[in-house]
Structure formats: structure tokens, C-alpha cells
Design an enzyme around this catalytic site. Structure first.
Site, PDB file in Angstrom:
ATOM      1  N   SER A 253     -77.475 -29.239 -89.620  1.00  0.00           N
ATOM      2  CA  SER A 253     -78.576 -29.921 -90.305  1.00  0.00           C
ATOM      3  C   SER A 253     -79.759 -28.984 -89.562  1.00  0.00           C
ATOM      4  O   SER A 253     -79.641 -28.112 -88.852  1.00  0.00           O
ATOM      5  CB  SER A 253     -78.846 -31.115 -89.381  1.00  0.00           C
ATOM      6  OG  SER A 253     -79.107 -31.154 -88.087  1.00  0.00           O
ATOM      7  N   LYS A 254     -80.907 -29.322 -89.938  1.00  0.00           N
ATOM      8  CA  LYS A 254     -82.157 -28.494 -89.726  1.00  0.00           C
ATOM      9  C   LYS A 254     -82.389 -28.494 -88.160  1.00  0.00           C
ATOM     10  O   LYS A 254     -83.145 -27.449 -87.500  1.00  0.00           O
ATOM     11  CB  LYS A 254     -83.314 -29.084 -90.452  1.00  0.00           C
ATOM     12  CG  LYS A 254     -83.451 -29.274 -91.958  1.00  0.00           C
ATOM     13  CD  LYS A 254     -84.256 -29.696 -92.636  1.00  0.00           C
ATOM     14  CE  LYS A 254     -84.378 -29.617 -94.128  1.00  0.00           C
ATOM     15  NZ  LYS A 254     -83.809 -30.756 -94.838  1.00  0.00           N
ATOM     16  N   ARG A 255     -81.983 -29.617 -87.507  1.00  0.00           N
ATOM     17  CA  ARG A 255     -82.139 -29.583 -86.065  1.00  0.00           C
ATOM     18  C   ARG A 255     -81.360 -28.391 -85.216  1.00  0.00           C
ATOM     19  O   ARG A 255     -81.621 -28.111 -84.155  1.00  0.00           O
ATOM     20  CB  ARG A 255     -81.909 -31.016 -85.350  1.00  0.00           C
ATOM     21  CG  ARG A 255     -80.297 -31.121 -85.483  1.00  0.00           C
ATOM     22  CD  ARG A 255     -80.061 -32.506 -84.719  1.00  0.00           C
ATOM     23  NE  ARG A 255     -78.780 -33.087 -85.081  1.00  0.00           N
ATOM     24  CZ  ARG A 255     -77.736 -32.640 -84.245  1.00  0.00           C
ATOM     25  NH1 ARG A 255     -77.832 -31.659 -83.185  1.00  0.00           N
ATOM     26  NH2 ARG A 255     -76.426 -33.094 -84.322  1.00  0.00           N
ATOM     27  N   HIS A 256     -80.431 -27.899 -85.957  1.00  0.00           N
ATOM     28  CA  HIS A 256     -79.811 -26.861 -85.379  1.00  0.00           C
ATOM     29  C   HIS A 256     -80.606 -25.377 -85.679  1.00  0.00           C
ATOM     30  O   HIS A 256     -80.372 -24.259 -84.760  1.00  0.00           O
ATOM     31  CB  HIS A 256     -78.189 -26.473 -86.027  1.00  0.00           C
ATOM     32  CG  HIS A 256     -77.382 -27.446 -85.890  1.00  0.00           C
ATOM     33  ND1 HIS A 256     -77.055 -28.387 -86.537  1.00  0.00           N
ATOM     34  CD2 HIS A 256     -76.319 -27.452 -84.736  1.00  0.00           C
ATOM     35  CE1 HIS A 256     -76.303 -29.397 -86.108  1.00  0.00           C
ATOM     36  NE2 HIS A 256     -75.721 -28.742 -85.031  1.00  0.00           N
ATOM     37  N   GLY A 257     -81.786 -25.311 -86.375  1.00  0.00           N
ATOM     38  CA  GLY A 257     -82.475 -24.200 -86.396  1.00  0.00           C
ATOM     39  C   GLY A 257     -82.137 -23.079 -86.958  1.00  0.00           C
ATOM     40  O   GLY A 257     -82.176 -21.786 -86.958  1.00  0.00           O
TER      41      GLY A 257
END
Length: 258
Positions: A253-257
Site C-alpha cells: 500500500s501507499k504507506r510502504h512508501g
């Protein structure tokens, strides 16, 4: 004769694309290109708090850089627009009114606090929480009373108990009973559509023939099939691909960068 496929990539503009998004876009683009079909780009921007024009611009730029050019969608146009969900609220309202008029949907006045208490009770009993249908049979008078209290209702789909079966193009036959999700929410208190409501209306009206997406959406499919049937719309074929996972083992997801 089978018509050429129409597929779509429908990102939410809440940040930059990650590899999982790109993989989904690639599979759809390849399916369209290999069968002489149409690749549609749709922006699912109903999350007003997190969606930004900056993210929309970033998505378009990244897809162009990757060479995944779309045949219909933002900046390109097409005969099935608008291609941003925030520009389609009138369309969703029309379909919602039809469901309400046919008694296939109903307003639910349960407060978040009441639902949280029911959810906590279910967790204490170690069972999954499913909305129990509290507002399913409210009289018109009782609805007026609750509205007069200032309660802003969501609208729920009236789901009948049954087993929903479909053939996934990757996983094969899949069967899920509606008791797993119950009467799910079509619109929020502010009238905005939920994901499962908007995506069904959009895919049907845009003539999407194949929905190729990650297997995290597999549980959404029976909900969507029930709504297709309630609206008298033809459902597309579904193909749920395996997920790309982050280093922590959860879906990328986007939170993994990345």
C-alpha cells in the site's frame, strides 16, 4: 460474435501509485491490447478528505511515463464519461432512488455509537459483526420521528439470504453466502456513495466486460453481484490476481512508501 473487451483501471487519487497499482493497470492494459479492446481510466475520488488534484496529476503522469496510455478517461474523453466519480453523483442518486422506490434499499438511522456497541458485543462473542437489520422494517412514521431527532441516515441495500456463486477467471468457482456481509451501505449520511455502490454503477454504465483486480477485492464481488441483480444490470466477468506484499507481509500500500 464476442465483442472486444472493455477493461478499466480505477485508482483513488490519495497519493502516488505503488507497484501493486501498476501491476493491476498493466494486466488490464495488456488484456485490452491483446484482444483489440478498450482500456478505460476512471478516477475514484469520492474520498473527499484524502483525494487531491496533485495525486490525480501524479497518476496521469506515471501512467504516461510507463506507456500505459488509456483509450478513454480524463483528458482523453469518451462516450461513457464523466470519468471522475465526483462528477457522477447525479447518476448514483438516480440509481439509488430507483432502489428505494422498489423497496430494495432502505434508510438506516442507527448511530455510529449504536453500531460500535453491537460490534464490540460481537467481538466479545468472537463472531464477525454483520448488521442485524435493525432498521429494515421501520414504519414511515418511525422514520419521520428519527429524522426529526436530527439523525442523518445511511442507505442500505436489502440483501436476501442466499449463496452467491460466480466463476472467477483466475480462481475458478467461488461461493459466498450473504450472511457474511448482510445489508451493506450504499450511501453515507452526506449522500456520497460507498465504493461498492459507485463501482457497480460505473462499471455497468461504462460497459466494462472484465474486472481485473487484486484478490483483496474478492470479498466485494458477491456484494456487487447482488447489487447488479437488484438494478437489473449485467455483471462483468471477474479476475482476481494474487497480491504483491510489502516487507511486513501485508498487502502493498501507499504507506510502504513504494
Amino acid at each position: 460474435m464476442e465483442l472486444p473487451p472493455r477493461v478499466r483501471f480505477a485508482p483513488s487519487p490519495t497519493g502516488h501509485l505503488h507497484l501493486g497499482n501498476v501491476r493491476t493497470a498493466l494486466f488490464n492494459w495488456l488484456h485490452a491490447r491483446s484482444h483489440g479492446g478498450t482500456f478505460v481510466l476512471r478516477i475514484e475520488d469520492t474520498d473527499a478528505e484524502r483525494s487531491t488534484q496533485e495525486s490525480v496529476d501524479s497518476v496521469l503522469e506515471d501512467l504516461r511515463w510507463l506507456g500505459l496510455l488509456w483509450d478513454e478517461g480524463p483528458e482523453v474523453g469518451g462516450g461513457f464519461g464523466p470519468y471522475r466519480q465526483t462528477e457522477r453523483f447525479g447518476i448514483y442518486r438516480e440509481h439509488l432512488d430507483r432502489l428505494l422506490a422498489q423497496d430494495q434499499a432502505y434508510p438506516c438511522f442507527c448511530t455510529p455509537e449504536e453500531l460500535d456497541a453491537q460490534r464490540a458485543e460481537a467481538e466479545a462473542r468472537k463472531v464477525a459483526f454483520v448488521y442485524p437489520g435493525t432498521c429494515r422494517r421501520l414504519s414511515a412514521h418511525r422514520r419521520e420521528e428519527l429524522a426529526a431527532e436530527g439523525r442523518k441516515p445511511v442507505v442500505r441495500l436489502r440483501v436476501q439470504p442466499r449463496t452467491v456463486t460466480f466463476r472467477d477467471l483466475v480462481r475458478g468457482p467461488v461461493s459466498i453466502h450473504t450472511r457474511a456481509f448482510g445489508d451493506w451501505i450504499l450511501t453515507r449520511p452526506d449522500g456520497s456513495p460507498t465504493y461498492n455502490f459507485a463501482v457497480v454503477v460505473d462499471d455497468a454504465l461504462m460497459g466494462i466486460t472484465h474486472v481485473v483486480r487484486g484478490e483483496d477485492h474478492l470479498s466485494n464481488t458477491p456484494k456487487q453481484i447482488v447489487l447488479y441483480e437488484a438494478l437489473g444490470l449485467a455483471a462483468p466477468q471477474f479476475a482476481h490476481r494474487s497480491m504483491i506484499l510489502g516487507t511486513d507481509g501485508s498487502k502493498l500500500s501507499k504507506r510502504h512508501g513504494d
